[in-house]
Design a protein around this motif. Structure first.
Motif, PDB file in Angstrom:
ATOM      1  N   UNK A 105       0.833  -1.205   0.000  1.00 16.33           N
ATOM      2  CA  UNK A 105       0.000   0.000   0.000  1.00 16.33           C
ATOM      3  C   UNK A 105       0.871   1.260   0.000  1.00 16.33           C
ATOM      4  N   UNK A 106       1.889   1.294   0.859  1.00 22.23           N
ATOM      5  CA  UNK A 106       2.771   2.457   0.938  1.00 22.23           C
ATOM      6  C   UNK A 106       3.597   2.619  -0.336  1.00 22.23           C
ATOM      7  N   UNK A 107       4.091   1.516  -0.860  1.00 25.75           N
ATOM      8  CA  UNK A 107       4.901   1.542  -2.080  1.00 25.75           C
ATOM      9  C   UNK A 107       4.079   2.053  -3.256  1.00 25.75           C
ATOM     10  N   UNK A 108       2.877   1.521  -3.420  1.00 30.45           N
ATOM     11  CA  UNK A 108       2.036   1.913  -4.545  1.00 30.45           C
ATOM     12  C   UNK A 108       1.592   3.370  -4.460  1.00 30.45           C
ATOM     13  N   UNK A 109       1.449   3.888  -3.230  1.00 32.07           N
ATOM     14  CA  UNK A 109       1.094   5.294  -3.070  1.00 32.07           C
ATOM     15  C   UNK A 109       2.158   6.199  -3.660  1.00 32.07           C
ATOM     16  N   UNK A 110       3.418   5.896  -3.382  1.00 30.95           N
ATOM     17  CA  UNK A 110       4.523   6.693  -3.927  1.00 30.95           C
ATOM     18  C   UNK A 110       4.684   6.423  -5.424  1.00 30.95           C
ATOM     19  N   UNK A 111       4.488   5.177  -5.818  1.00 30.03           N
ATOM     20  CA  UNK A 111       4.583   4.806  -7.235  1.00 30.03           C
ATOM     21  C   UNK A 111       3.591   5.616  -8.071  1.00 30.03           C
ATOM     22  N   UNK A 112       2.360   5.737  -7.579  1.00 28.67           N
ATOM     23  CA  UNK A 112       1.336   6.496  -8.307  1.00 28.67           C
ATOM     24  C   UNK A 112       1.696   7.978  -8.382  1.00 28.67           C
ATOM     25  N   UNK A 113       2.321   8.506  -7.324  1.00 30.06           N
ATOM     26  CA  UNK A 113       2.778   9.900  -7.365  1.00 30.06           C
ATOM     27  C   UNK A 113       3.773  10.101  -8.501  1.00 30.06           C
ATOM     28  N   UNK A 114       4.680   9.165  -8.656  1.00 30.61           N
ATOM     29  CA  UNK A 114       5.698   9.265  -9.701  1.00 30.61           C
ATOM     30  C   UNK A 114       5.068   9.155 -11.091  1.00 30.61           C
ATOM     31  N   UNK A 115       4.101   8.261 -11.238  1.00 31.79           N
ATOM     32  CA  UNK A 115       3.415   8.113 -12.527  1.00 31.79           C
ATOM     33  C   UNK A 115       2.692   9.415 -12.897  1.00 31.79           C
ATOM     34  N   UNK A 116       2.041  10.029 -11.906  1.00 29.03           N
ATOM     35  CA  UNK A 116       1.321  11.275 -12.155  1.00 29.03           C
ATOM     36  C   UNK A 116       2.259  12.427 -12.522  1.00 29.03           C
ATOM     37  N   UNK A 117       3.517  12.316 -12.103  1.00 28.28           N
ATOM     38  CA  UNK A 117       4.513  13.334 -12.462  1.00 28.28           C
ATOM     39  C   UNK A 117       5.093  13.089 -13.850  1.00 28.28           C
ATOM     40  N   UNK A 118       4.626  12.031 -14.513  1.00 27.95           N
ATOM     41  CA  UNK A 118       5.092  11.737 -15.864  1.00 27.95           C
ATOM     42  C   UNK A 118       6.309  10.832 -15.911  1.00 27.95           C
ATOM     43  N   UNK A 119       6.636  10.191 -14.789  1.00 25.14           N
ATOM     44  CA  UNK A 119       7.782   9.278 -14.754  1.00 25.14           C
ATOM     45  C   UNK A 119       7.302   7.912 -15.233  1.00 25.14           C
TER      46      UNK A 119
END
Length: 241
Positions: A105-119
């Motif tokens: 859950x914690x990992x995916x939360x940060x992962x989604x932040x990175x995806x939304x930043x265009x990474x």
């Protein structure tokens, strides 16, 4: 003094072998036996079992084995060998599963932040492999990026989850027994002492104040599974006796 029962004696021996053998053989079994994050290349489903027998230091195994002996002995004497083993491994496996779910859950939360930043996914994987990133491009706090990296790479070891399950069961069945910590040698009834310990793990697990690399949510997971099983058995013991 509690008599060392056969089951607990054998569990301690197995844990000691798992701890000493790699040092004598000068081999590192961490990548094979410790519990890794599911997305990590070293992850294997068998690790939910094997990580229970792995320990990171002498102090780690010493305290866990002491807890197994001190609090597990009266439970095995009450439940018997088969029931105790079922409880011990259920708490240990449950601890590993809940620990993984929280980390995911914690990992995916940060992962989604990175995806939304265009990474892109490939860039994220590269960050996880090399451990560095472009701070000017990635508007995520450094603490979260360190956490992201550590969640992916840091394996869990130890019987602590199973021991926390044993602690909770001990507290349910022997609620008035007096317990104390080495650094706080004031006897407190188990019914108060154990909940305070679990609340401490919850606090440290949800904040940045944790000291050292401690899998707090594995402790909480083991305590939760241990509580559910022990509560059910205690409630329905008249049906089995």
């Amino acid at each position: 003094m509690n008599r060392l029962t056969d089951t607990i004696k054998h569990l301690i021996i197995i844990n000691v072998i798992f701890f000493i053998a790699p040092q004598l053989l000068k081999l590192d079994f961490t990548n094979i036996l410790a519990l890794h994050f599911p997305e990590n290349e070293h992850f294997g489903f068998w690790q939910y079992l094997t990580h229970i027998f792995m320990h990171g230091s002498f102090g780690h195994i010493l305290f866990n084995m002491y807890g197994l002996w001190a609090f597990g002995t009266p439970l095995e004497q009450m439940w018997g060998k088969k029931k105790f083993l079922f409880f011990y491994f259920s708490a240990g496996l449950g601890a590993g599963l809940i620990y993984t779910l929280v980390n995911y859950y914690q990992f995916n939360g940060i992962y989604e932040q990175l995806i939304q930043l265009g990474i892109s996914s490939s860039e994220i994987q590269n960050i996880l492999e090399i451990g560095s990133y472009d701070e000017n491009r990635i508007a995520v706090s450094n603490d979260n990026m360190i956490k992201f990296y550590n969640l992916y790479h840091t394996p869990a070891v130890g019987a602590s989850g199973a021991i926390y399950g044993i602690l909770v069961a001990f507290g349910l069945y022997f609620k008035d027994a007096k317990l104390a910590l080495i650094f706080f040698p004031v006897p407190i009834a188990a019914k108060y002492f154990i909940p305070v310990m679990i609340l401490g793990d919850l606090f440290f697990g949800m904040t940045k104040y944790s000291i050292g690399n401690i899998a707090h949510f594995a402790h909480i997971g083991g305590a939760l599974i241990g509580f559910l099983i022990a509560w059910y058995w205690k409630k329905n013991q008249f049906k089995t006796n």
